[in-house]
Design a protein around this motif. Structure first.
Motif, short mmCIF file in Angstrom:
data_model
loop_
_atom_site.label_atom_id
_atom_site.label_comp_id
_atom_site.label_asym_id
_atom_site.label_seq_id
_atom_site.Cartn_x
_atom_site.Cartn_y
_atom_site.Cartn_z
N GLY A 288 34.26 46.10 32.88
CA GLY A 288 33.10 45.55 33.57
C GLY A 288 33.33 45.41 35.06
N GLY A 289 32.50 44.57 35.69
CA GLY A 289 32.56 44.40 37.14
C GLY A 289 33.71 43.54 37.63
N SER A 290 34.35 42.80 36.73
CA SER A 290 35.40 41.89 37.18
C SER A 290 36.78 42.22 36.63
CB SER A 290 35.04 40.46 36.78
OG SER A 290 34.98 40.37 35.36
N ALA A 291 36.89 43.34 35.88
CA ALA A 291 38.18 43.71 35.29
C ALA A 291 38.23 45.21 35.06
CB ALA A 291 38.39 42.96 33.98
N TYR A 292 39.41 45.71 34.79
CA TYR A 292 39.60 47.13 34.50
C TYR A 292 40.80 47.29 33.57
CZ TYR A 292 43.46 46.96 37.84
OH TYR A 292 44.63 46.66 38.48
N TRP B 263 44.11 44.99 30.00
CA TRP B 263 42.87 44.49 30.59
C TRP B 263 43.28 43.61 31.75
CZ3 TRP B 263 40.19 39.94 31.48
CH2 TRP B 263 38.80 40.03 31.61
N THR B 264 42.85 43.96 32.94
CA THR B 264 43.30 43.29 34.15
C THR B 264 42.09 42.84 34.96
OG1 THR B 264 45.20 44.77 34.18
CG2 THR B 264 44.74 43.57 36.20
N SER B 265 42.02 41.54 35.22
CA SER B 265 40.90 41.03 36.03
C SER B 265 41.28 41.04 37.50
CB SER B 265 40.51 39.62 35.58
OG SER B 265 41.59 38.74 35.74
N PHE B 266 40.25 41.11 38.34
CA PHE B 266 40.51 41.07 39.79
C PHE B 266 39.55 40.15 40.46
CE2 PHE B 266 38.19 45.00 38.79
CZ PHE B 266 37.05 44.89 39.56
#
Length: 162
Positions: free
Chosen positions: A126-130, A159-162
């Motif tokens: 999604g828009g906050s993770a990859y 799964w990594t949030s940014f």
């Protein structure tokens, strides 16, 4: 004088022909090893709420199909990363999903000649993770269809949030 030159020319030609005819045959170049031979790797998929998959996978580079990205090669030759086909992390994920009946999806980016993994087992970045890709604990410097895997490598999709 002309006769002497003609005689030398005939002798030289005959000697060269004899040398070529009696020279040992040049051995053919040894065949290239199969760079896309299947390798066994460890694969871990870590979602935001825990482990989604962990296991050993036998994989090699191959065409990959996703519902969003379509069918494209994923064999290490992507983007000119390797001169011949090799096993890759995204091909390993694809093999694990197929053999263990879970879904994954990815967008194809022609400009990178690679997939971006968007969803694994219904977990989307999604828009906050990859989904980050690492091999032996180190993030890959290229895409998952470009990085060459070796037997025994530990591949992780996290799964990594940014």
């Amino acid at each position: 004088m002309r006769r002497l030159l003609a005689r030398r020319s005939v002798i030289t030609t005959a000697a060269l022909g004899l040398a070529l005819a009696t020279a040992p045959a040049v051995a053919e170049a040894a065949p290239k090893p199969n760079t896309n031979a299947a390798v066994k790797v460890g694969l871990t998929v870590q979602g935001p709420n825990g482990l989604l998959f962990k296991g050993k996978i036998k994989t090699k580079g191959h065409d990959v199909t996703t519902s969003t990205g379509g069918t494209h090669k994923c064999d290490g030759t992507n983007g000119g990363a390797n001169p011949s086909k090799v096993p890759t992390p995204t091909a390993a994920l694809d093999d694990a999903a197929r053999l263990n009946y879970f879904a994954w999806d990815g967008t194809w980016y022609a400009s990178f000649d690679d997939f971006s993994v968007d969803t694994i087992k219904n977990v989307s970045g999604g828009g906050s993770a990859y989904w980050s890709i690492a091999v032996n604990g180190t993030p890959t410097p290229v895409g998952g269809c470009q990085f060459k895997l070796n037997a025994g490598d530990q591949v992780s999709f996290t799964w990594t949030s940014f």
